[in-house]
Write a protein that holds these residues in place. Structure first.
Motif, PDB file in Angstrom:
ATOM      1  N   ALA A 192      33.149  31.014  39.013  1.00 17.24           N
ATOM      2  CA  ALA A 192      34.130  31.795  38.250  1.00 17.24           C
ATOM      3  C   ALA A 192      33.514  32.554  37.083  1.00 17.24           C
ATOM      4  O   ALA A 192      33.945  33.666  36.770  1.00 17.24           O
ATOM      5  CB  ALA A 192      35.242  30.881  37.733  1.00 17.24           C
ATOM      6  N   LYS A 295      41.443  32.867  37.998  1.00 12.35           N
ATOM      7  CA  LYS A 295      41.965  33.176  39.326  1.00 12.35           C
ATOM      8  C   LYS A 295      43.290  33.920  39.204  1.00 12.35           C
ATOM      9  O   LYS A 295      43.520  34.933  39.871  1.00 12.35           O
ATOM     10  CB  LYS A 295      42.151  31.884  40.128  1.00 12.35           C
ATOM     11  CG  LYS A 295      42.594  32.111  41.560  1.00 12.35           C
ATOM     12  CD  LYS A 295      42.675  30.799  42.321  1.00 12.35           C
ATOM     13  CE  LYS A 295      43.107  31.013  43.758  1.00 12.35           C
ATOM     14  NZ  LYS A 295      43.192  29.731  44.519  1.00 12.35           N
ATOM     15  N   LYS A 298      42.668  37.478  37.816  1.00 16.25           N
ATOM     16  CA  LYS A 298      42.240  38.445  38.826  1.00 16.25           C
ATOM     17  C   LYS A 298      43.424  38.911  39.665  1.00 16.25           C
ATOM     18  O   LYS A 298      43.525  40.089  40.016  1.00 16.25           O
ATOM     19  CB  LYS A 298      41.158  37.834  39.714  1.00 16.25           C
ATOM     20  CG  LYS A 298      39.779  37.770  39.067  1.00 16.25           C
ATOM     21  CD  LYS A 298      38.711  37.395  40.075  1.00 16.25           C
ATOM     22  CE  LYS A 298      37.328  37.447  39.436  1.00 16.25           C
ATOM     23  NZ  LYS A 298      36.246  37.151  40.396  1.00 16.25           N
ATOM     24  N   ARG A 299      44.321  37.984  39.969  1.00 12.34           N
ATOM     25  CA  ARG A 299      45.503  38.351  40.750  1.00 12.34           C
ATOM     26  C   ARG A 299      46.375  39.350  39.983  1.00 12.34           C
ATOM     27  O   ARG A 299      46.831  40.344  40.536  1.00 12.34           O
ATOM     28  CB  ARG A 299      46.315  37.100  41.098  1.00 12.34           C
ATOM     29  CG  ARG A 299      47.511  37.366  42.025  1.00 12.34           C
ATOM     30  CD  ARG A 299      48.389  36.149  42.152  1.00 12.34           C
ATOM     31  NE  ARG A 299      49.092  35.846  40.929  1.00 12.34           N
ATOM     32  CZ  ARG A 299      50.175  36.514  40.505  1.00 12.34           C
ATOM     33  NH1 ARG A 299      50.654  37.516  41.216  1.00 12.34           N
ATOM     34  NH2 ARG A 299      50.763  36.167  39.380  1.00 12.34           N
TER      35      ARG A 299
END
Length: 306
Positions: A192, A295, A298-299
């Motif tokens: 990450a 995460k 990024k979405r």
């Protein structure tokens, strides 16, 4: 306390150590938190009335120990907290799988930006991508063997097998290096926080720590976005300070522009570490431990750019 409260924490400390120099019977003596907690406490401190600031700082100085963990503590936050409270936060490193493994000393030199050295009876080594052990100043995945190390993941034998090296060392998934004094530096989660930009392996945490020194930056997150030419490019998502927002609104401009950030970064970062994309957000998504959820970030970025 039922949940974290900036005002509540400062009040608890003031009640523990009143201005008359006394000490409450149930006085708070030890405090530990994640970096976001200390950032929020500093923000709360800055908007207090001057007399409350004095009482709060004086009370905080009376605590015996303050610690920080869970994620990397930005150096500017470390220095500001020390200036306000007199406490140099004790940073250390652990995981559910083995509890604590590395720590700065309780008595001795606590180096900002590091998580110290292995605790007694803890063995560590750094493994490169090719599976070979690297020298003390190399970069690779931290592997730990300790008396407190867990045995296995419940009913997940394949995951357990994949998580251990021969000899019983557990693969933490964290990329690290060691400085000249033997103190370990966490560069980030291998999947990450480590970006591959034009052949270079970059630590998002290192770049974030630098960007937090900018006067307009309250919080920031750095991550790699896919790029056909370079593999990934460095993207910065910044939450500006409130005063920077207000000033920008009056002047009809962004709180900080990409060009301004790049020019400012030239003396602090290598050219290939300087962000090439910038987003200004009001908040960053975080998990229950206060860490930025990259995460999810990024979405959200994908949603905003499509």
């Amino acid at each position: 306390m039922p949940k974290f409260s900036v005002r509540g924490v400062w009040q608890k400390w003031r009640e523990s150590y009143p201005k008359d120099g006394s000490k409450a019977d149930d006085a708070i003596t030890v405090f530990t938190g994640v970096p976001t907690i200390y950032t929020r406490l500093l923000q709360g401190y800055e908007i207090m009335d001057p007399d409350i600031q004095v009482a709060s700082a004086s009370a905080a100085k009376q605590l015996r120990l303050m610690m920080c963990g869970s994620s990397a503590l930005p150096y500017p936050v470390l220095k500001q907290w020390e200036a306000v409270t007199g406490h140099r936060l004790l940073e250390r490193y652990g995981m559910t799988e083995f509890v604590m493994a590395l720590s700065n000393p309780l008595h001795g030199n606590r180096k900002g930006g590091t998580v110290g050295k292995p605790l007694p009876r803890v063995e560590v080594k750094i493994i490169a991508e090719d599976g070979c052990e690297v020298s003390s100043k190399g970069v690779g995945e931290l592997c730990v063997r300790s008396p407190s190390l867990f045995k296995e993941y419940w009913r997940r034998p394949e995951v357990t097998k994949e998580s251990f090296l021969d000899g019983g060392f557990f693969m933490t998934g964290d990329t690290v290096t060691v400085d000249e004094d033997g103190y370990y530096v966490i560069l980030g989660r291998s999947n990450a926080d480590i970006m591959k930009v034009g052949g270079f392996k970059l630590s998002a945490l290192e770049i974030e720590a630098v960007l937090l020194e900018h006067e307009a930056v309250s919080e920031c997150c750095v991550l790699g976005l896919p790029d056909k030419a370079y593999g990934e490019i460095v993207c910065a998502i910044i939450v500006p300070h409130e005063d920077a927002k207000r000033r920008a609104e009056r002047e009809l401009r962004p709180a900080v522009s990409l060009e301004e950030l790049q020019n400012w970064s030239k003396e602090k970062l290598a050219p290939y570490k300087i962000p090439t994309k910038l987003f200004l957000w009001d908040t960053l998504p975080r998990n229950a431990m206060g860490k930025v959820n990259k995460k999810e970030l990024k979405r959200l970025l994908e949603e905003r750019t499509t």
